[in-house]
Design an enzyme around this catalytic site. Sequence first.
Site, PDB file in Angstrom:
ATOM      1  N   ASP A 212       0.830  -1.213   0.000  1.00 52.11           N
ATOM      2  CA  ASP A 212       0.000   0.000   0.000  1.00 52.11           C
ATOM      3  C   ASP A 212       0.858   1.254   0.000  1.00 52.11           C
ATOM      4  O   ASP A 212       2.039   1.236   0.346  1.00 52.11           O
ATOM      5  CB  ASP A 212      -0.913   0.010   1.225  1.00 52.11           C
ATOM      6  N   GLU A 213       0.242   2.351  -0.375  1.00 56.98           N
ATOM      7  CA  GLU A 213       0.831   3.687  -0.282  1.00 56.98           C
ATOM      8  C   GLU A 213       2.264   3.725  -0.818  1.00 56.98           C
ATOM      9  O   GLU A 213       3.172   4.252  -0.172  1.00 56.98           O
ATOM     10  CB  GLU A 213       0.768   4.185   1.170  1.00 56.98           C
ATOM     11  N   VAL A 214       2.457   3.161  -1.998  1.00 59.29           N
ATOM     12  CA  VAL A 214       3.771   3.171  -2.638  1.00 59.29           C
ATOM     13  C   VAL A 214       3.870   4.422  -3.506  1.00 59.29           C
ATOM     14  O   VAL A 214       3.098   4.592  -4.449  1.00 59.29           O
ATOM     15  CB  VAL A 214       3.974   1.894  -3.486  1.00 59.29           C
TER      16      VAL A 214
END
Length: 533
Positions: free
Chosen positions: A323-325
């Site tokens: 996530d949230e890359v």
Amino acid sequence: MSSSKTKCIHSLLFFLYLSSVSFPTFNSLVYLWPVPKEFSFGNGTIPIDPNLSFQMQGVAEKSEVLQDAFRRCKTTVFNDRSVLTRSTAADYALSVIKVVVESADESLQLGVDESYSLFVAKDDGRSIIGEATIEANTIYGALRGLETFSQLCTFNYETKSVEINNIPWYIQDEPRFPFRGLMLDTSRHYLPINVIKQIIESMSYAKLNVLHWHIIDEESFPLEVPSYPDLWKGSYTKWEKYTVEDAHEIVRFAKMRGISIMAEVDIPGHARSWGVGYPDLWPSITCTEPLDVTKNFTFDVISGILSDMRKIFPFELVHLGGDEVHPDCWNSTLHVSKWLQDNNMTTRDAYQYFVSRAQQIAITLNWTPVNWEETFIAFKEKLSPRTIIHNWLNSGICPQAVAEGFRCIYSNQGLWYLDHLDVPWEEVYTADPMEGIHDKEQGELLIGGEVCMWGETADTSDVQQTIWPRAAAAAERMWSTREVTSTANLNSTVLPRLEYFRCLLNRRGIPAAPVRNFFARRPPIEAGSCYSQ
């Protein structure tokens, strides 16, 4: 007669009994949490012998898990009370719990049978027979039955004895979903081992069965990894670490309560702490995450971490984050930018390459990968078909995922993120993981849900007050049938039971916060009963 045939006969008799009785409505509230699938009760009372004994029958009679569970159950039931000793044992109508288990297999994996039947003080038509019997296919079903039994027990202050009211009880129960989780973040704030154990213990009271251990993140790396020992340098301090032995003990402690541990390694983002010990994992000193996608060393470290963790965590699922890359700095880092050009990749392509390569490492270790929903949104066609999608950010993701043939876990952040302190219990309770899924086969791919205790604003001082009692609202939604957990008349049918369960947690030493406070984990605002806060 074989035990399996006996079980079938008991189930048939139970079904015939249920078909002949009228079930109680919640006008006469049943203070069990979560609500069993099927049950009936009477209007009698039976006192319990302080020397209550445990009688195991069948193939699991030597089970250490069951023996330990009974000791805990007995301690919970009597709660260190100085009960009034009567003149003879005959004065106590209930002195034995009989447990019959079909299988001696103690393996604990996703989908293990947790069903059970509980009979307390049977009515043979002439008189009340003072006995309690739990029947289950597995030891883990028996554990759930023991928890229900413990919740039936109350202390009578006038007789100074423990008793069960509304006998006879007939309960047949099983969970709605196989995965009923609580995520615990120990990277943003370190939690001592004894606190993690207390949380696991409290999970068993609500029949949750998976602790998703978010052990590491960008802020700290507290877990010992023998293959790459310098990763430990990413811990906050020398006092805030978990040894391999600590992790083994957490797994053992949880298994004794029928709870699996799903470990998470959140990559390629959320991994800045890795580079404290191994700076080569950073693309550059100014680009510390995502991890360097160009180096085999990065994947060697991931392989070492997962291999070492596989020796600790037997559960079949491992969470690989994803996530949230935010890969923008890959373009501004010279050697990464060149690698992207040489391989004709965009940063989005590199993100997919990283996730897929990490998944393959996990699969080689006989793990099933779980990834946050961003991976599904970005490149669902490139994910391993074994991937379990973990919804958190957007509504409607699980219906999309199961329609594509993926399994899914529901954790809608607007409803089931416990660090969102302004989400009231009613919204937690009414959230249904199956919303938007109408096809039966697709519905079977929705394996359950998970409430998430992110740790930025919670540590030992307030974590349990933040988890409870709102986590219990989700726990009932995941265990009890959709029909039982009707969302009509919440204040009259659910709120009193949730307040009762919160007080039960308090009596058991769990500092659950008041139910009615608008903001979670706040203390009571005035004097009053535990049962009306």
